[in-house]
Design a protein around this motif. Structure first.
Motif, PDB file in Angstrom:
ATOM      1  N   ARG A  29     119.007  56.117 108.068  1.00 19.75           N
ATOM      2  CA  ARG A  29     118.026  56.386 109.126  1.00 19.75           C
ATOM      3  C   ARG A  29     118.173  55.280 110.165  1.00 19.75           C
ATOM      4  O   ARG A  29     117.958  54.108 109.880  1.00 19.75           O
ATOM      5  N   GLY A  30     118.561  55.706 111.362  1.00 20.76           N
ATOM      6  CA  GLY A  30     118.715  54.737 112.450  1.00 20.76           C
ATOM      7  C   GLY A  30     117.678  55.002 113.521  1.00 20.76           C
ATOM      8  O   GLY A  30     116.902  55.960 113.429  1.00 20.76           O
ATOM      9  N   ARG A  31     117.653  54.118 114.512  1.00 24.61           N
ATOM     10  CA  ARG A  31     116.671  54.371 115.577  1.00 24.61           C
ATOM     11  C   ARG A  31     117.185  53.888 116.923  1.00 24.61           C
ATOM     12  O   ARG A  31     118.016  52.989 117.028  1.00 24.61           O
ATOM     13  N   LEU A  32     116.667  54.570 117.963  1.00 25.10           N
ATOM     14  CA  LEU A  32     116.864  54.157 119.343  1.00 25.10           C
ATOM     15  C   LEU A  32     115.486  53.670 119.749  1.00 25.10           C
ATOM     16  O   LEU A  32     114.501  54.369 119.527  1.00 25.10           O
TER      17      LEU A  32
ATOM     18  N   MET B  24     121.976  47.663 102.213  1.00 25.68           N
ATOM     19  CA  MET B  24     121.558  49.061 102.026  1.00 25.68           C
ATOM     20  C   MET B  24     122.311  49.636 100.846  1.00 25.68           C
ATOM     21  O   MET B  24     123.518  49.502 100.766  1.00 25.68           O
ATOM     22  N   ASN B  25     121.612  50.258 100.020  1.00 26.10           N
ATOM     23  CA  ASN B  25     122.189  50.903  98.871  1.00 26.10           C
ATOM     24  C   ASN B  25     122.843  52.209  99.338  1.00 26.10           C
ATOM     25  O   ASN B  25     122.330  52.892 100.207  1.00 26.10           O
TER      26      ASN B  25
ATOM     27  N   GLU C 235     119.258  51.163 108.939  1.00 29.13           N
ATOM     28  CA  GLU C 235     120.130  50.279 109.722  1.00 29.13           C
ATOM     29  C   GLU C 235     119.578  50.162 111.141  1.00 29.13           C
ATOM     30  O   GLU C 235     119.281  51.165 111.788  1.00 29.13           O
ATOM     31  N   VAL C 236     119.489  48.914 111.601  1.00 29.65           N
ATOM     32  CA  VAL C 236     119.021  48.638 112.959  1.00 29.65           C
ATOM     33  C   VAL C 236     120.254  48.350 113.816  1.00 29.65           C
ATOM     34  O   VAL C 236     121.007  47.425 113.520  1.00 29.65           O
ATOM     35  N   VAL C 237     120.470  49.186 114.820  1.00 27.70           N
ATOM     36  CA  VAL C 237     121.575  48.954 115.767  1.00 27.70           C
ATOM     37  C   VAL C 237     120.948  48.537 117.082  1.00 27.70           C
ATOM     38  O   VAL C 237     120.095  49.248 117.616  1.00 27.70           O
ATOM     39  N   ARG C 238     121.321  47.383 117.596  1.00 24.35           N
ATOM     40  CA  ARG C 238     120.753  46.928 118.877  1.00 24.35           C
ATOM     41  C   ARG C 238     121.682  45.885 119.486  1.00 24.35           C
ATOM     42  O   ARG C 238     122.700  45.517 118.893  1.00 24.35           O
TER      43      ARG C 238
ATOM     44  N   PRO D  99     111.740  46.009 101.906  1.00 24.02           N
ATOM     45  CA  PRO D  99     113.206  46.081 101.925  1.00 24.02           C
ATOM     46  C   PRO D  99     113.748  45.779 103.320  1.00 24.02           C
ATOM     47  O   PRO D  99     113.197  46.256 104.323  1.00 24.02           O
ATOM     48  N   ILE D 100     114.794  44.980 103.368  1.00 22.54           N
ATOM     49  CA  ILE D 100     115.361  44.571 104.662  1.00 22.54           C
ATOM     50  C   ILE D 100     116.483  45.539 105.024  1.00 22.54           C
ATOM     51  O   ILE D 100     117.372  45.785 104.200  1.00 22.54           O
ATOM     52  N   PRO D 101     116.439  46.113 106.242  1.00 26.35           N
ATOM     53  CA  PRO D 101     117.507  47.058 106.600  1.00 26.35           C
ATOM     54  C   PRO D 101     118.827  46.334 106.860  1.00 26.35           C
ATOM     55  O   PRO D 101     118.874  45.098 106.905  1.00 26.35           O
ATOM     56  N   GLU D 102     119.885  47.093 107.041  1.00 33.51           N
ATOM     57  CA  GLU D 102     121.153  46.537 107.511  1.00 33.51           C
ATOM     58  C   GLU D 102     121.015  46.301 109.014  1.00 33.51           C
ATOM     59  O   GLU D 102     120.180  46.929 109.673  1.00 33.51           O
TER      60      GLU D 102
END
Ligand code: GLU
Length: 302
Positions: A8-11, A1-2, A225-228, A249-252
């Motif tokens: 922007r994250g998500r649940l 990620m630049n 960013e994907v948090v899981r 583009p690939i997220p973090e």
């Protein structure tokens, strides 16, 4: 990620049961990271599993997350620029992406049943025993690696204009490395065809697979960013193959350790004593958050 990309994250809860404290930990971490970055957090209702998803669980998930002190800026209840936030309402978009992926020539229709795949995996491969290492054809992390000999020839399915009632799989470059840096676990390295095989992108019941739908939504919702949970690390490797193919583009990625019960088991939705709502009858949201952030082995709630 630049660093200039807005965070922007998500649940992304699946409304197939009440959320348990393992979800609470992962989602709280996602919330914390979005706040740390002054970012936007999205709540997406992953309700594609028609048989098991229930509206009451989707509503309960939002109530429980709010009770924990988690807030989001976009979601099915708050609206936002990337509506709808229920996967069950995004079918048109999924079909458009099926066409894009199909146009790249990397997916094929698969008529084989699970049993065919298991049978093929058990068949002796005498002629190339030296090159078929045991890892190529044996389950890794419980994964059955789809055998290349069950792939149809490349021309099959090329003229399809819609998925129809058949499964579609991703034709993976077996042997190729998939590497990424995880924000929590550091560098990760997987090999297509060894750690995971040709996976489903579209199901014959007319819906995208989990892997495909999530990538489409994360692209469209501009997730940075994907948090899981760490149970999805291997899925991340699969999903990176989709991003690459779509040239998106690939997220973090940031995978969280899973919460385990005091006896070391992974929590499941059937552990009703450990649902967020049951636990919050006994302790305050603050205490629950503190305990979850200190340790991933949980005892004493039931
Ligand atoms: N909805 C998925 C689940 O509850 C998670 C999706 C994701 O984070 O990619 O397991």
């Amino acid at each position: 990620m630049n660093s200039k990309t807005p965070y922007r994250g998500r649940l992304a809860p699946s409304p197939t049961g009440f959320l348990h404290i393992g979800h609470a930990r992962t989602f709280y971490e996602a919330y914390r990271r979005a706040r740390e970055h002054n970012g936007i957090l999205i709540l997406r209702n992953d309700d594609l599993d028609r048989g098991r998803s229930r509206t009451e669980f989707a509503l309960a998930a939002m109530q429980d997350l709010r009770a924990l002190g988690i807030e989001w800026q976009e979601g099915p209840d708050t609206g936002g620029p990337y509506e709808p936030y229920n996967q069950s309402e995004r079918q048109r978009l999924y079909l458009a992406y099926w066409r894009r992926l199909h146009a790249t020539g990397c997916i094929y229709p698969c008529e084989h049943s699970r049993k065919d795949i298991v049978d093929a995996l058990q068949a002796p491969h005498e002629e190339d025993a030296s090159t078929q290492s045991s890892t190529t054809h044996s389950p890794v992390n419980g994964e059955q690696i789809y055998p290349v000999e069950l792939r149809p020839s490349v021309s099959i399915g090329r003229d399809a204009t819609e998925p129809g009632n058949v499964n579609w799989r991703f034709r993976l470059p077996y042997g190729e490395s998939i590497e990424f840096h995880d924000g929590h676990y550091g560098p990760r390295h997987y090999v297509a065809g060894r750690d995971f095989g040709d996976f489903l992108v579209w199901r014959k019941d007319g819906y995208p697979s989990y892997e495909f739908a999530v990538v489409i939504d994360d692209i469209e919702m501009r997730i940075s960013e994907v948090v899981r949970g760490s149970d999805l690390l291997l899925s991340t490797a699969r999903q990176i193959c989709i991003y690459r193919q779509l040239q998106a583009p690939i997220p973090e990625f940031y995978h969280c350790e899973l919460v385990r019960s005091a006896d070391g088991r992974r929590l499941a939705k059937r552990d009703s004593a450990l649902t967020i709502r049951e636990v919050l009858k006994k302790i305050s949201p603050e205490e629950l958050r503190n305990r979850l952030m200190q340790t991933t082995s949980i005892g004493g709630f039931d």
